[in-house]
Design a protein around this motif. Sequence first.
Motif, mmCIF file in Angstrom:
data_model
loop_
_atom_site.group_PDB
_atom_site.id
_atom_site.type_symbol
_atom_site.label_atom_id
_atom_site.label_comp_id
_atom_site.label_asym_id
_atom_site.label_seq_id
_atom_site.Cartn_x
_atom_site.Cartn_y
_atom_site.Cartn_z
ATOM 1 N N TRP A 21 -3.780 6.453 -5.241
ATOM 2 C CA TRP A 21 -2.641 5.655 -5.721
ATOM 3 C C TRP A 21 -2.157 6.230 -7.049
ATOM 4 O O TRP A 21 -2.924 6.405 -7.973
ATOM 5 C CB TRP A 21 -3.039 4.196 -5.883
ATOM 6 C CG TRP A 21 -3.367 3.607 -4.569
ATOM 7 C CD1 TRP A 21 -4.584 3.569 -3.962
ATOM 8 C CD2 TRP A 21 -2.464 3.023 -3.653
ATOM 9 N NE1 TRP A 21 -4.493 2.998 -2.740
ATOM 10 C CE2 TRP A 21 -3.200 2.641 -2.519
ATOM 11 C CE3 TRP A 21 -1.099 2.781 -3.674
ATOM 12 C CZ2 TRP A 21 -2.611 2.042 -1.426
ATOM 13 C CZ3 TRP A 21 -0.517 2.153 -2.580
ATOM 14 C CH2 TRP A 21 -1.286 1.816 -1.476
ATOM 15 N N ARG A 65 7.598 0.774 -5.125
ATOM 16 C CA ARG A 65 6.688 1.920 -5.019
ATOM 17 C C ARG A 65 5.237 1.444 -4.934
ATOM 18 O O ARG A 65 4.910 0.354 -5.388
ATOM 19 C CB ARG A 65 6.863 2.859 -6.204
ATOM 20 C CG ARG A 65 6.515 2.237 -7.524
ATOM 21 C CD ARG A 65 6.632 3.233 -8.677
ATOM 22 N NE ARG A 65 6.419 2.581 -9.944
ATOM 23 C CZ ARG A 65 5.238 2.210 -10.433
ATOM 24 N NH1 ARG A 65 4.147 2.439 -9.757
ATOM 25 N NH2 ARG A 65 5.138 1.611 -11.604
ATOM 26 N N SER A 100 -0.144 6.432 -10.607
ATOM 27 C CA SER A 100 0.160 5.645 -11.813
ATOM 28 C C SER A 100 -0.232 4.186 -11.731
ATOM 29 O O SER A 100 0.601 3.310 -11.617
ATOM 30 C CB SER A 100 1.635 5.769 -12.166
ATOM 31 O OG SER A 100 2.427 5.150 -11.187
ATOM 32 N N PRO A 101 -1.559 3.899 -11.798
ATOM 33 C CA PRO A 101 -1.990 2.500 -11.749
ATOM 34 C C PRO A 101 -1.539 1.730 -12.988
ATOM 35 O O PRO A 101 -1.510 2.269 -14.086
ATOM 36 C CB PRO A 101 -3.516 2.588 -11.679
ATOM 37 C CG PRO A 101 -3.873 3.940 -12.183
ATOM 38 C CD PRO A 101 -2.676 4.830 -11.947
ATOM 39 N N THR A 102 -1.168 0.469 -12.752
ATOM 40 C CA THR A 102 -0.826 -0.433 -13.850
ATOM 41 C C THR A 102 -1.534 -1.750 -13.631
ATOM 42 O O THR A 102 -1.822 -2.125 -12.520
ATOM 43 C CB THR A 102 0.685 -0.693 -13.925
ATOM 44 O OG1 THR A 102 1.114 -1.257 -12.696
ATOM 45 C CG2 THR A 102 1.467 0.574 -14.205
ATOM 46 N N ARG A 118 1.517 0.925 -5.901
ATOM 47 C CA ARG A 118 0.979 0.739 -7.239
ATOM 48 C C ARG A 118 -0.347 -0.006 -7.167
ATOM 49 O O ARG A 118 -0.672 -0.601 -6.153
ATOM 50 C CB ARG A 118 1.967 -0.030 -8.114
ATOM 51 C CG ARG A 118 2.155 -1.472 -7.674
ATOM 52 C CD ARG A 118 3.517 -2.022 -8.027
ATOM 53 N NE ARG A 118 3.654 -3.386 -7.583
ATOM 54 C CZ ARG A 118 3.828 -3.776 -6.330
ATOM 55 N NH1 ARG A 118 3.879 -2.887 -5.378
ATOM 56 N NH2 ARG A 118 3.942 -5.047 -6.018
ATOM 57 N N GLN A 119 -1.059 0.029 -8.277
ATOM 58 C CA GLN A 119 -2.271 -0.779 -8.415
ATOM 59 C C GLN A 119 -1.911 -1.956 -9.307
ATOM 60 O O GLN A 119 -1.304 -1.790 -10.364
ATOM 61 C CB GLN A 119 -3.398 0.039 -9.039
ATOM 62 C CG GLN A 119 -4.713 -0.702 -9.067
ATOM 63 C CD GLN A 119 -5.850 0.180 -9.550
ATOM 64 O OE1 GLN A 119 -5.805 1.403 -9.421
ATOM 65 N NE2 GLN A 119 -6.874 -0.439 -10.104
ATOM 66 N N VAL A 120 -2.244 -3.149 -8.862
ATOM 67 C CA VAL A 120 -1.861 -4.354 -9.594
ATOM 68 C C VAL A 120 -3.057 -5.301 -9.665
ATOM 69 O O VAL A 120 -3.795 -5.444 -8.698
ATOM 70 C CB VAL A 120 -0.629 -5.028 -8.928
ATOM 71 C CG1 VAL A 120 -0.910 -5.441 -7.519
ATOM 72 C CG2 VAL A 120 -0.123 -6.194 -9.727
ATOM 73 N N CYS A 180 -4.492 -2.231 -4.446
ATOM 74 C CA CYS A 180 -3.635 -1.084 -4.236
ATOM 75 C C CYS A 180 -2.624 -1.564 -3.197
ATOM 76 O O CYS A 180 -3.005 -1.887 -2.069
ATOM 77 C CB CYS A 180 -4.421 0.116 -3.728
ATOM 78 S SG CYS A 180 -5.578 0.768 -4.943
ATOM 79 N N SER A 226 10.273 -2.687 -9.391
ATOM 80 C CA SER A 226 8.934 -2.142 -9.666
ATOM 81 C C SER A 226 8.020 -2.259 -8.447
ATOM 82 O O SER A 226 7.025 -1.546 -8.351
ATOM 83 C CB SER A 226 8.305 -2.861 -10.862
ATOM 84 O OG SER A 226 7.891 -4.174 -10.511
ATOM 85 N N GLN A 227 8.360 -3.131 -7.523
ATOM 86 C CA GLN A 227 7.522 -3.321 -6.341
ATOM 87 C C GLN A 227 7.965 -2.461 -5.160
ATOM 88 O O GLN A 227 7.405 -2.566 -4.071
ATOM 89 C CB GLN A 227 7.504 -4.808 -5.973
ATOM 90 C CG GLN A 227 6.871 -5.611 -7.097
ATOM 91 C CD GLN A 227 6.690 -7.060 -6.774
ATOM 92 O OE1 GLN A 227 6.313 -7.404 -5.657
ATOM 93 N NE2 GLN A 227 6.927 -7.914 -7.744
#
Length: 193
Positions: free
Chosen positions: A188, A40, A190-192, A42-44, A113, A37-38
């Motif tokens: 960014w 790509r 698909s933020p999650t 992403r927003q975390v 991000c 999952s890391q």
Amino acid sequence: MLMQLLIQQPQMLGAIIQRTPTWVWGLLAGLLWLGVSQLRARQVGLVRALLTPLAMTVLSVYGVASAFAPAGQAAAALGTWLVAAVAIAALALWFQPTAPAGTQYLPQARSFCVPGSAMPLALILGIFLTKYFVGVELALQPALAGSGEFALQIGTLYGMFNGLFAARALRLWRLARGEAAQPDPARWASPTA
């Protein structure tokens, strides 16, 4: 011994894998998912960004304690782990003091991000494989648990992985403390949380 066994009798690999408890493969699947999952951008969230290094630290400390405490080598192994973790974190921060290019902190959202990276996956697999290797080695040679040299080597290895995780988390923490501008989160995908 494990490497010698696999070189001299490669058919033993199947027996080792068959005797591995099922829950270990479930853990590996979960850790692989976390690492992949890391890969790509992403927003975390701030908490989640710091949770992975903490979880890997717990797994490492558990690995050292469970392997070497019964033989009285846990204190030495954990001391070596701590020294290696601090030294590697310091070196990593010295060579790369800031977060990777493209990393941004969003103060209002309390999130980052983060560009994709294979490093977390490599570190996660390194810690898992170390735990697996030590478990197999100790099953084949239980007396190794009492070996100070083996305990120090494994403590150092775990510490190196955790030092790199700690450096990554410290870079993000520094960014969160010093970031004043609000970057554009729309870039960014698909933020999650």
